[in-house]
Scaffold this active site. Structure first.
Site, short mmCIF file in Angstrom:
data_model
loop_
_atom_site.label_atom_id
_atom_site.label_comp_id
_atom_site.label_asym_id
_atom_site.label_seq_id
_atom_site.Cartn_x
_atom_site.Cartn_y
_atom_site.Cartn_z
N THR A 65 59.33 29.80 73.57
CA THR A 65 59.34 30.07 72.14
C THR A 65 60.40 31.08 71.75
O THR A 65 60.95 31.02 70.65
CB THR A 65 57.95 30.59 71.71
OG1 THR A 65 57.02 29.56 71.98
CG2 THR A 65 57.89 30.93 70.25
N TYR A 79 57.22 24.05 66.20
CA TYR A 79 58.65 24.18 66.54
C TYR A 79 58.93 23.58 67.92
O TYR A 79 58.02 23.25 68.67
CB TYR A 79 59.01 25.67 66.56
CG TYR A 79 58.13 26.43 67.51
CD1 TYR A 79 58.50 26.58 68.83
CD2 TYR A 79 56.90 26.96 67.11
CE1 TYR A 79 57.68 27.23 69.74
CE2 TYR A 79 56.09 27.61 67.99
CZ TYR A 79 56.48 27.74 69.31
OH TYR A 79 55.67 28.37 70.20
N SER A 112 57.39 26.40 78.98
CA SER A 112 56.98 26.87 80.31
C SER A 112 55.90 25.99 80.94
O SER A 112 55.61 26.12 82.13
CB SER A 112 56.55 28.33 80.25
OG SER A 112 55.38 28.49 79.52
N THR A 145 55.64 31.57 76.88
CA THR A 145 54.49 32.43 77.17
C THR A 145 53.34 31.70 77.85
O THR A 145 52.49 32.33 78.47
CB THR A 145 53.95 33.07 75.86
OG1 THR A 145 53.55 32.02 74.97
CG2 THR A 145 54.98 33.97 75.22
N ASP A 146 53.30 30.37 77.76
CA ASP A 146 52.13 29.65 78.26
C ASP A 146 51.89 29.85 79.75
O ASP A 146 50.75 29.95 80.19
CB ASP A 146 52.25 28.15 77.94
CG ASP A 146 52.06 27.88 76.45
OD1 ASP A 146 51.64 28.81 75.74
OD2 ASP A 146 52.34 26.75 76.01
N LYS A 218 47.69 35.77 79.36
CA LYS A 218 47.71 35.32 77.96
C LYS A 218 46.28 35.08 77.52
O LYS A 218 45.54 34.34 78.18
CB LYS A 218 48.54 34.03 77.85
CG LYS A 218 48.74 33.57 76.42
CD LYS A 218 49.71 32.40 76.30
CE LYS A 218 49.99 32.11 74.82
NZ LYS A 218 50.97 31.05 74.63
N GLU A 337 31.64 36.67 99.53
CA GLU A 337 30.21 36.47 99.73
C GLU A 337 29.92 35.72 101.02
O GLU A 337 30.82 35.16 101.64
CB GLU A 337 29.62 35.69 98.54
CG GLU A 337 29.69 36.43 97.23
CD GLU A 337 28.90 37.73 97.21
OE1 GLU A 337 27.86 37.82 97.90
OE2 GLU A 337 29.34 38.66 96.51
#
Ligand code: DGL
Length: 380
Positions: A65, A79, A112, A145-146, A218, A337
């Site tokens: 972006t 966009y 991304s 950013t993804d 994110k 565990e």
């Protein structure tokens, strides 16, 4: 007399034309001269390591972006990401010249969601190559950013230098009202040229915060405060022109990391399978059949898995596939565990599924032994 007047008028006219022509030639010459000077200036800027008192920062662009544009300045969702080249992105922040000698390089120009293992390797190798150069003081990576946190964490584990590396993106495209990209980029360059940023591992900046790649994630699909470091906090902040650091990551990274991409041509396939009510064994069988070498389970809560999922995962382990339990909860530690010892599973500590996948790919370049893989989740 009339003849004489005519001759005078003609001479005046000719003189005026000549004067005009002269002025316009002079103007032309002047403007040619100016444009030549500008050209020289531009050329100098493009090749210079520039002002010796400023750091030399290389911006590696991958798209997203921050390089996105739309026809409408109010369109912050529809966009096209990765529309602008890095030179345009850098040129949109002329103030960068005051804080560093900045040059750009286009490594890719994609959203991304399309960053794959091959691009991760290409980027990491280029970062290492550049940081080996005495002329380069720091790197900024522009990214969508993804999946930004995945690339940042990968670099955090494989960069072989203590020089600053800052990954930056934006939530709004360059064409939007109040685009956040220009200031985020300015901040990224500012951080990368700050002495105190050395040795802090790979950092991420958006929205005035400085975060470690180990902890940032994110958290919101569209808002500008989407990137959070929820449990562990940010390592620093930028206010005005001042970059302040308060914390640093304690787990191994960069120069202390044993992962080395220099000879790796391909990373092993690692998939993420989601845990949910009524999930089925066949999704594990399908992933193994398709060639997964590792599976991260985005399991519920503290990494709990249904009986069916456990059956699928234990069958996978028998075929040498490493199973890592992470959590879909979004926060917190998946603790080691009894079930891990029983089934030879690995627990992901506080790594979310997408980052647990990054570490598992690198772990598998070293070993298939789940006990050994577990030690990586305790150290990184
Ligand atoms: N396609 C998304 C990406 O490049 C756009 C999201 C963003 O960059 O903010 O990750």
């Amino acid at each position: 007399m009339t003849k004489w007047l005519g001759a005078v008028l003609l001479s005046v006219l000719l003189l005026a034309t000549a004067a005009c022509a002269n002025t316009s030639t002079q103007e032309n010459n002047q403007s040619k001269q100016e444009s030549k000077t500008n050209e020289t200036k531009e050329k100098t800027t493009a090749v210079e390591t520039g002002n010796k008192s400023l750091s030399n920062i290389k911006v590696l662009a991958t798209g997203g972006t921050i390089a996105g544009a739309s026809d409408s300045d109010t369109d912050t969702t529809g966009y096209k990401s990765g529309s602008l080249g890095i030179d345009k992105v850098i040129a949109s922040v002329p103030q960068l010249k005051n804080i560093a000698n900045v040059t750009g390089e286009q490594v890719a120009n994609v959203g991304s969601e399309n960053v794959d293992n091959a691009l991760l390797l290409k980027l990491a190798k280029r970062v290492n190559q550049l940081l080996n150069d005495d002329q380069v003081d720091g790197i900024v990576v522009t990214h969508g950013t993804d999946t930004l946190e995945e690339t940042a964490y990968f670099l955090h584990l494989v960069v072989k230098s203590d020089k600053p590396v800052v990954v930056v993106g934006s939530m709004r495209p360059a064409s939007a009202i109040s685009a956040d990209g220009p200031l985020n980029l300015y901040h990224a360059v500012k951080i990368a040229s700050t002495k105190e940023a050395k040795g802090k591992g790979v950092m991420v900046t958006l929205n005035d915060r400085i975060a470690s790649a180990r902890f940032i994630t994110k958290t919101n699909t569209t808002t500008t405060d989407s990137f959070k470091s929820l449990e562990q906090g940010y390592i620093g902040e930028i206010a005005g022109e001042v970059v302040s650091f308060y914390n640093e990551p304690t787990r191994k990274h960069t120069t202390e990391s044993e992962f080395d991409v220099s000879k790796i041509k391909e990373l092993p396939q690692v998939d993420i399978l989601y845990g949910y009510q009524n999930d089925q064994k066949y999704v594990y069988d399908a992933a193994v059949k398709a060639g997964a070498k590792g599976i991260v389970v985005a399991a519920a809560g503290n990494g709990t898995m249904s009986t069916e999922a456990i059956k699928g995962a234990t069958d996978a382990v028998k075929k040498d596939v490493v199973i890592v339990r992470s959590s879909r909860a979004g926060n917190g530690i998946v603790t080691h565990e009894k079930m891990d010892d029983e089934h030879h599973f690995v627990s992901s500590d506080s790594l979310n599924p997408q980052k647990a996948r990054i570490l598992l790919m690198l772990a598998l370049t070293k070993t298939k032994n789940p006990d050994k893989v577990q030690t990586y989740y305790e150290q990184y």
